[in-house]
Design a protein around this motif. Structure first.
Motif, PDB file in Angstrom:
ATOM      1  N   GLY A  40       0.832  -1.144   0.071  1.00 26.51           N
ATOM      2  CA  GLY A  40      -0.043  -0.039  -0.046  1.00 26.51           C
ATOM      3  C   GLY A  40       0.807   1.189   0.168  1.00 26.51           C
ATOM      4  O   GLY A  40       0.353   2.486  -0.393  1.00 26.51           O
ATOM      5  N   LEU A  41       2.115   1.306   0.234  1.00 24.83           N
ATOM      6  CA  LEU A  41       2.928   2.373   0.133  1.00 24.83           C
ATOM      7  C   LEU A  41       3.571   2.479  -1.032  1.00 24.83           C
ATOM      8  O   LEU A  41       3.549   1.559  -1.815  1.00 24.83           O
ATOM      9  CB  LEU A  41       4.163   2.170   1.147  1.00 24.83           C
ATOM     10  N   LEU A  42       3.898   3.823  -1.329  1.00 25.25           N
ATOM     11  CA  LEU A  42       4.455   4.104  -2.806  1.00 25.25           C
ATOM     12  C   LEU A  42       5.641   3.299  -3.034  1.00 25.25           C
ATOM     13  O   LEU A  42       6.502   3.069  -1.991  1.00 25.25           O
ATOM     14  CB  LEU A  42       4.884   5.683  -2.654  1.00 25.25           C
ATOM     15  N   GLY A  43       5.972   2.934  -4.157  1.00 30.80           N
ATOM     16  CA  GLY A  43       7.499   2.266  -4.369  1.00 30.80           C
ATOM     17  C   GLY A  43       8.295   3.153  -3.951  1.00 30.80           C
ATOM     18  O   GLY A  43       8.241   4.649  -4.113  1.00 30.80           O
ATOM     19  N   VAL A  44       9.444   2.602  -3.713  1.00 27.37           N
ATOM     20  CA  VAL A  44      10.825   3.613  -3.358  1.00 27.37           C
ATOM     21  C   VAL A  44      11.897   3.046  -4.267  1.00 27.37           C
ATOM     22  O   VAL A  44      12.104   1.779  -4.223  1.00 27.37           O
ATOM     23  CB  VAL A  44      11.154   3.620  -2.161  1.00 27.37           C
ATOM     24  N   LYS A  45      12.958   3.912  -4.952  1.00 29.36           N
ATOM     25  CA  LYS A  45      13.840   3.513  -5.843  1.00 29.36           C
ATOM     26  C   LYS A  45      15.031   4.267  -5.297  1.00 29.36           C
ATOM     27  O   LYS A  45      15.031   5.371  -4.748  1.00 29.36           O
ATOM     28  CB  LYS A  45      13.644   3.917  -7.106  1.00 29.36           C
ATOM     29  N   MET A  46      16.369   3.619  -5.222  1.00 27.03           N
ATOM     30  CA  MET A  46      17.605   4.185  -5.030  1.00 27.03           C
ATOM     31  C   MET A  46      18.451   4.447  -6.335  1.00 27.03           C
ATOM     32  O   MET A  46      18.519   3.483  -7.419  1.00 27.03           O
ATOM     33  CB  MET A  46      18.327   3.361  -3.987  1.00 27.03           C
ATOM     34  N   TYR A  47      18.730   5.481  -6.647  1.00 27.34           N
ATOM     35  CA  TYR A  47      19.831   5.913  -7.780  1.00 27.34           C
ATOM     36  C   TYR A  47      21.288   6.432  -7.370  1.00 27.34           C
ATOM     37  O   TYR A  47      21.251   7.377  -6.543  1.00 27.34           O
ATOM     38  CB  TYR A  47      19.159   6.903  -8.532  1.00 27.34           C
ATOM     39  N   ALA A  48      22.149   5.619  -8.020  1.00 26.50           N
ATOM     40  CA  ALA A  48      23.719   6.261  -7.750  1.00 26.50           C
ATOM     41  C   ALA A  48      23.911   6.968  -8.970  1.00 26.50           C
ATOM     42  O   ALA A  48      23.699   6.183 -10.183  1.00 26.50           O
ATOM     43  CB  ALA A  48      24.581   5.233  -7.393  1.00 26.50           C
ATOM     44  N   LEU A  49      24.226   8.088  -9.243  1.00 25.15           N
ATOM     45  CA  LEU A  49      24.413   8.883 -10.143  1.00 25.15           C
ATOM     46  C   LEU A  49      25.643   9.565 -10.147  1.00 25.15           C
ATOM     47  O   LEU A  49      26.598  10.059  -9.068  1.00 25.15           O
ATOM     48  CB  LEU A  49      23.475  10.161  -9.832  1.00 25.15           C
ATOM     49  N   SER A  50      26.544   9.603 -11.251  1.00 18.84           N
ATOM     50  CA  SER A  50      27.900   9.977 -11.527  1.00 18.84           C
ATOM     51  C   SER A  50      27.820  11.250 -12.370  1.00 18.84           C
ATOM     52  O   SER A  50      26.961  10.920 -13.176  1.00 18.84           O
ATOM     53  CB  SER A  50      28.741   8.864 -12.044  1.00 18.84           C
ATOM     54  N   THR A  51      28.865  11.965 -12.232  1.00 23.73           N
ATOM     55  CA  THR A  51      28.869  13.099 -13.285  1.00 23.73           C
ATOM     56  C   THR A  51      29.639  12.664 -14.228  1.00 23.73           C
ATOM     57  O   THR A  51      29.880  13.488 -15.302  1.00 23.73           O
ATOM     58  CB  THR A  51      29.731  14.565 -12.390  1.00 23.73           C
ATOM     59  N   GLU A  52      30.254  11.485 -14.421  1.00 25.91           N
ATOM     60  CA  GLU A  52      30.993  10.931 -15.433  1.00 25.91           C
ATOM     61  C   GLU A  52      30.267   9.997 -16.395  1.00 25.91           C
ATOM     62  O   GLU A  52      29.585   8.932 -15.708  1.00 25.91           O
ATOM     63  CB  GLU A  52      32.351  10.316 -14.858  1.00 25.91           C
ATOM     64  N   MET A  53      30.690  10.056 -17.476  1.00 29.69           N
ATOM     65  CA  MET A  53      30.000   9.177 -18.365  1.00 29.69           C
ATOM     66  C   MET A  53      30.548   7.745 -18.025  1.00 29.69           C
ATOM     67  O   MET A  53      31.614   7.599 -18.075  1.00 29.69           O
ATOM     68  CB  MET A  53      30.134   9.259 -19.848  1.00 29.69           C
ATOM     69  N   PRO A  54      29.764   6.499 -17.912  1.00 28.86           N
ATOM     70  CA  PRO A  54      30.236   5.206 -17.661  1.00 28.86           C
ATOM     71  C   PRO A  54      31.229   4.777 -19.123  1.00 28.86           C
ATOM     72  O   PRO A  54      30.880   5.075 -19.952  1.00 28.86           O
ATOM     73  CB  PRO A  54      28.823   4.506 -17.794  1.00 28.86           C
ATOM     74  N   LYS A  55      32.236   4.048 -18.481  1.00 23.68           N
ATOM     75  CA  LYS A  55      33.406   3.664 -19.519  1.00 23.68           C
ATOM     76  C   LYS A  55      32.601   2.813 -20.439  1.00 23.68           C
ATOM     77  O   LYS A  55      33.099   2.987 -21.977  1.00 23.68           O
ATOM     78  CB  LYS A  55      34.213   2.854 -18.508  1.00 23.68           C
ATOM     79  N   PHE A  56      31.724   1.866 -20.306  1.00 24.04           N
ATOM     80  CA  PHE A  56      31.094   1.285 -21.358  1.00 24.04           C
ATOM     81  C   PHE A  56      30.481   1.869 -22.325  1.00 24.04           C
ATOM     82  O   PHE A  56      30.500   1.622 -23.500  1.00 24.04           O
ATOM     83  CB  PHE A  56      30.177  -0.085 -20.726  1.00 24.04           C
ATOM     84  N   LYS A  57      29.725   3.026 -21.924  1.00 23.91           N
ATOM     85  CA  LYS A  57      29.340   3.910 -22.812  1.00 23.91           C
ATOM     86  C   LYS A  57      30.170   4.577 -23.765  1.00 23.91           C
ATOM     87  O   LYS A  57      29.820   4.827 -25.065  1.00 23.91           O
ATOM     88  CB  LYS A  57      28.167   4.956 -21.939  1.00 23.91           C
ATOM     89  N   ARG A  58      31.207   5.210 -23.081  1.00 22.67           N
ATOM     90  CA  ARG A  58      32.058   5.883 -24.008  1.00 22.67           C
ATOM     91  C   ARG A  58      32.776   5.058 -24.987  1.00 22.67           C
ATOM     92  O   ARG A  58      32.913   5.357 -26.203  1.00 22.67           O
ATOM     93  CB  ARG A  58      33.461   6.340 -22.994  1.00 22.67           C
TER      94      ARG A  58
END
Length: 286
Positions: free
Chosen positions: A247-265
């Motif tokens: 009955g409670l809202l879902g909750v999510k955790m995000y870890a955020l970086s200022t650097e583009m992930p290596k795999f994406k680069r």
């Protein structure tokens, strides 16, 4: 933001821009929005039950999930810094919307040598100061609450390069979209090289939900991700909260970086190389 939503009184909004115009006026002034939120929280008692909206029983599950998430990040990203007793590994965190110091005391001080607390409600911050006094901590010589900062999130600018992690839990919903983006753009200068933001928030199933009483907006995962892009932030890791009552809202955790992930680069470099190759003309027509 081109996502629809509603408020808790049943009013529908075609998109977030329409909602913000209604709530802040055509001139975009947000003084009433933020003033109403502060007045709401000033009436809430400085207890775990108070800051958790009457759901003190979720505290243990909340801390356990956050501990597992933060521990996994340390083991992956900061393996050489995991031993906070080493002088060369002096770790510092910022607890945004720290309230009475619940997250600092039960979570962050397990990992960080110093934690700064940022909270705009004075009686919450005073309760945190008492709870986190050296005599109430297990190892105050190694783990301490360093600074207690009574400033709203939308007005805060951190000291440059101070923090390994900036933890933001159950407070970013008070910020309008433009202040959300502005906060992260300012706060990124407060991270050390390789540092991370960790955001933990309620998640709407779609669009957004406006709480008329405390002036907060619950955003969907899609909504958050669009804002992250505008902030110039990249997803490093995400995880859903588990163990909360139905009955409670879902909750999510995000870890955020200022650097583009290596795999994406690496992927983008590969895509660029492929785009420079001579095109292959297909014999099929459409």
């Amino acid at each position: 933001m081109d996502v629809g939503g509603h408020d808790l009184e049943g009013r529908e909004f075609r998109n977030a821009d329409e909602m913000w115009r209604v709530e802040t006026g055509e001139d975009g002034s947000k003084s009433q929005w933020y003033g109403s939120a502060i007045r709401y929280w000033e009436k809430v008692e400085a207890t775990i039950d108070g800051v958790l909206g009457g759901y003190a029983d979720v505290n243990d599950a909340d801390i356990a999930a956050s501990h597992a998430f933060l521990n996994s990040i340390f083991s992956e990203r900061f393996p050489t810094l995991r031993d906070v007793s080493r002088p060369s590994s002096h770790l510092v965190a910022l607890d945004c919307g720290s309230g009475i110091g619940r997250v600092t005391k039960n979570l962050l001080l397990r990992y960080f040598n110093e934690v700064d607390l940022l909270e705009p409600v004075p009686h919450f911050l005073e309760a945190a100061r008492v709870s986190l006094a050296p005599e109430n901590l297990i190892a105050p010589d190694m783990h301490k609450a360093a600074n207690f900062i009574c400033v709203p999130l939308q007005d805060f600018t951190p000291a440059a390069g101070r923090y390994d992690v900036i933890w933001i839990q159950w407070c970013i919903s008070q910020l309008a979209d433009d202040d959300f983006i502005a906060f992260f753009k300012r706060a990124r200068t407060g991270l050390k090289p390789g540092g991370l933001f960790i955001l933990k928030e309620n998640i709407a199933r779609q669009g957004f939900v406006l709480d008329n009483k405390d002036k907060s907006i619950t955003r969907s995962d899609k909504y958050f991700k669009e804002l992250f892009l505008k902030c110039g932030l990249y997803l490093y890791k995400t995880k859903d909260q588990t163990g909360f009552p139905a009955g409670l809202l879902g909750v999510k955790m995000y870890a955020l970086s200022t650097e583009m992930p290596k795999f994406k680069r690496s992927f983008e470099r590969k895509s660029k190389r492929l785009s420079n190759r001579p095109a292959i003309i297909s014999s099929f027509t459409r």
